[in-house]
Design an enzyme around this catalytic site. Structure first.
Site, mmCIF file in Angstrom:
data_model
loop_
_atom_site.group_PDB
_atom_site.id
_atom_site.type_symbol
_atom_site.label_atom_id
_atom_site.label_comp_id
_atom_site.label_asym_id
_atom_site.label_seq_id
_atom_site.Cartn_x
_atom_site.Cartn_y
_atom_site.Cartn_z
ATOM 1 N N TYR A 138 10.359 11.171 -9.304
ATOM 2 C CA TYR A 138 8.995 11.654 -9.024
ATOM 3 C C TYR A 138 8.525 12.439 -10.239
ATOM 4 C CZ TYR A 138 5.496 13.329 -5.559
ATOM 5 O OH TYR A 138 4.357 13.575 -4.825
ATOM 6 N N ARG A 152 -0.901 18.299 0.872
ATOM 7 C CA ARG A 152 -0.746 19.750 1.051
ATOM 8 C C ARG A 152 -1.745 20.449 0.143
ATOM 9 N NH1 ARG A 152 4.190 17.714 0.043
ATOM 10 N NH2 ARG A 152 3.807 18.287 -2.121
ATOM 11 N N GLU A 208 2.540 1.509 -6.583
ATOM 12 C CA GLU A 208 2.856 2.647 -7.439
ATOM 13 C C GLU A 208 3.333 2.114 -8.788
ATOM 14 O OE1 GLU A 208 5.532 5.415 -5.486
ATOM 15 O OE2 GLU A 208 3.827 6.354 -4.468
ATOM 16 N N ASP A 242 6.489 0.247 -6.807
ATOM 17 C CA ASP A 242 7.033 0.817 -5.566
ATOM 18 C C ASP A 242 5.950 0.708 -4.472
ATOM 19 O OD1 ASP A 242 8.372 2.303 -3.659
ATOM 20 O OD2 ASP A 242 7.905 4.235 -4.591
ATOM 21 N N ARG A 246 0.889 3.875 3.033
ATOM 22 C CA ARG A 246 0.562 5.302 3.041
ATOM 23 C C ARG A 246 0.429 5.881 4.443
ATOM 24 N NH1 ARG A 246 2.326 6.543 -1.850
ATOM 25 N NH2 ARG A 246 1.178 5.478 -3.511
ATOM 26 N N GLN A 249 3.861 6.387 5.651
ATOM 27 C CA GLN A 249 4.444 7.491 4.886
ATOM 28 C C GLN A 249 3.979 8.851 5.413
ATOM 29 O OE1 GLN A 249 3.529 7.162 0.701
ATOM 30 N NE2 GLN A 249 4.662 8.990 0.122
ATOM 31 N N TYR A 253 7.235 11.062 6.661
ATOM 32 C CA TYR A 253 7.926 11.551 5.457
ATOM 33 C C TYR A 253 8.569 12.928 5.592
ATOM 34 C CZ TYR A 253 4.641 14.995 3.478
ATOM 35 O OH TYR A 253 3.879 16.103 3.236
ATOM 36 N N LYS A 262 8.361 2.636 2.248
ATOM 37 C CA LYS A 262 8.615 2.143 0.895
ATOM 38 C C LYS A 262 9.740 1.121 0.783
ATOM 39 C CE LYS A 262 6.804 6.236 -1.402
ATOM 40 N NZ LYS A 262 6.183 5.730 -2.641
ATOM 41 N N THR A 266 10.298 -3.540 -3.292
ATOM 42 C CA THR A 266 10.086 -2.942 -4.606
ATOM 43 C C THR A 266 10.127 -4.096 -5.604
ATOM 44 O OG1 THR A 266 11.248 -0.937 -3.917
ATOM 45 C CG2 THR A 266 10.940 -1.254 -6.288
ATOM 46 N N THR A 369 5.686 7.358 -9.778
ATOM 47 C CA THR A 369 4.380 6.887 -10.224
ATOM 48 C C THR A 369 3.924 7.635 -11.469
ATOM 49 O OG1 THR A 369 3.870 6.559 -7.915
ATOM 50 C CG2 THR A 369 2.025 6.427 -9.462
HETATM 51 MN MN MN Z 1 7.633 5.763 -6.095
#
Ligand code: MN
Length: 438
Positions: A138, A152, A208, A242, A246, A249, A253, A262, A266, A369
């Site tokens: 990440y 957030r 991604e 990726d 959403r 997710q 998550y 995900k 891939t 990403t």
């Molecule tokens: Mn990713």
């Protein structure tokens, strides 16, 4: 990470394979590794040169190689490159130097080598290695910030981000090669105001833009890879998409991170652009903004800071079914440098193994990403459409907050430095297919 610059990088070197000259991805300075098949032949290792693929199994039998180069070609003769990746840097580099010499103009090998070349359009490309483990990082700090703001708003970057290269263990079984159809997945969806979730096809399918890092030699269980040696463990890079659901997710998550949102697919580009080919495109890691913490010593190496980033320009295009029917060109969604990574690849490798976790030949690391600071460099639709509220308009007048059935998504990446011949990955594509009836 120091990789020698040698005669294979010479911008003056040209090939008797005419299509290699000026090829956007595969001039003689690249020589990426992959697995191909043609006709009824078994999948086997190959090297891309211009519009052709050099058959490494045939080359291994030809008598044209010896020593470490022969050892490498023999290791690349099967249906995965894992045995070649396991050999590490020196045999891989010996093979590169031998193949470069055999393909270079003014060498006497043309008649012997030409029968081992297959037109790429007559070949199928396969996953270059059997992926034992796949980990997704990440490290794209602009992506982390953009997505953090959506999920957030008060707290976009969590306090660990600038101390730990954040990652999670992905799913190796569903890593597929470019061109694999993207079947719209089902999952649990729950709108924030809904009482209960439902099982349905995702309505927020996204991509991604990432780099994929192929591990060469592995480390023994219990032994950490020192950051100054991390480069020896990296065989090369591909593009990586990726794909992400959403809405799935957002519901699933917390607290453990991505799962079914995900792991349905891939996609990687089929060619491993080797660490040797990338060597002249190494650049300094951008300095951390003032006030950011220094990395812990196991993540800090002067050589890595000096040349641990890469001069790669990444690009994503979209083409809807209607755009293709109307003969329109794909629309570019983003274009930006791969240097927007808060952590280097060597830092990812050192961190992954600091607890003694063993990495193995053919393991795949995603960078996360890669987005830049501005909208034209965002590496996902989630960011481009600001969580779905500002859709992208296509040349047909269609709009996209997320991917629709029939959309063809394509990623590309080019390594460019002044005075050198630029090289590329070849495309990483996927077309979205409607969900199966559940
Ligand atoms: Mn990713």
């Amino acid at each position: 990470m120091t990789v020698a610059i040698d005669e294979t990088h010479d911008p003056a070197r040209t090939s008797w394979v005419a299509s290699a000259q000026g090829h956007p991805d595969f001039p003689i300075q690249n020589l990426p590794l992959g697995v191909f098949s043609n006709g009824n032949g078994a999948p086997r290792g190959g090297i891309a040169i211009g519009d052709f693929i050099l058959d490494l199994a045939a080359l291994a039998r030809s008598g044209l190689l010896d020593g470490a180069a022969l050892q490498a070609a023999e290791a690349a003769s099967g249906d995965t490159l894992n045995p070649l990746l396991a050999l590490g840097t020196a045999p891989r580099r010996a093979l590169r130097r031998s193949v470069s010499a055999l393909l270079a103009r003014d060498r006497p090998h043309r008649d012997a080598v030409a029968p081992m070349l297959h037109p790429a359009h007559t070949c199928a490309l396969h996953l270059p290695a059997r992926v034992g483990d796949y980990t997704d990082f990440y490290v794209g700090i602009h992506h982390a910030t953009n997505v953090g703001l959506l999920f957030r708003p008060d707290n976009p970057l969590l306090p660990n981000y600038k101390h730990v290269p954040i990652g999670y263990h992905g799913r190796a079984s569903s890593v597929r090669v470019s061109g694999t159809p993207v079947l719209r997945p089902h999952g649990q969806l729950k709108a924030p105001d809904a009482v209960a979730p439902t099982l349905a096809a995702t309505r927020r399918l996204d991509y991604e833009l990432e780099l994929g890092v192929w591990i060469g030699t592995g480390n023994l269980p219990g032994s950490a890879i020192p950051i100054e040696e991390a480069g020896e463990y990296v065989a090369g890079l591909s593009l990586l998409n990726d794909w992400s659901a959403r809405d799935v997710q957002a519901w699933e998550y917390q607290p453990l991170g991505p799962f079914l949102a995900k792991n349905f697919l891939t996609t990687v580009s089929p060619w491993i652009v080797t660490a040797e080919a990338l060597a002249p495109f190494r650049i300094a890691q951008p300095p951390r903004p003032e006030g950011d913490p220094a990395p812990l010593p196991y993540l800090l190496d002067a050589g890595d800071q000096a040349q641990g980033a890469l001069a790669i320009t990444l690009e994503v295009t979209i083409s809807s079914e209607r755009m293709r029917a109307e003969g329109r060109a794909p629309l570019r969604l983003s274009r930006g440098p791969a240097s927007n990574m808060y952590w280097t690849i060597a830092q990812m490798v050192a961190h992954h193994s600091v607890n003694g976790c063993d990495l193995n030949p053919g393991d795949l690391l995603g960078t996360g990403t890669i987005s830049g600071p501005t909208r034209d460099t965002f590496g996902s639709l989630l960011e481009l459409s600001r969580g779905g509220v500002e859709p992208v308009t296509l040349p047909t007048g269609e709009t996209r907050a997320f991917l629709e059935d029939g959309d063809l998504l394509s990623m590309s990446g080019r390594m460019e430095t002044e005075g050198l011949v630029s090289i590329g990955f070849g495309p990483c594509t996927g077309t979205v297919e409607p969900a199966r009836k559940s």
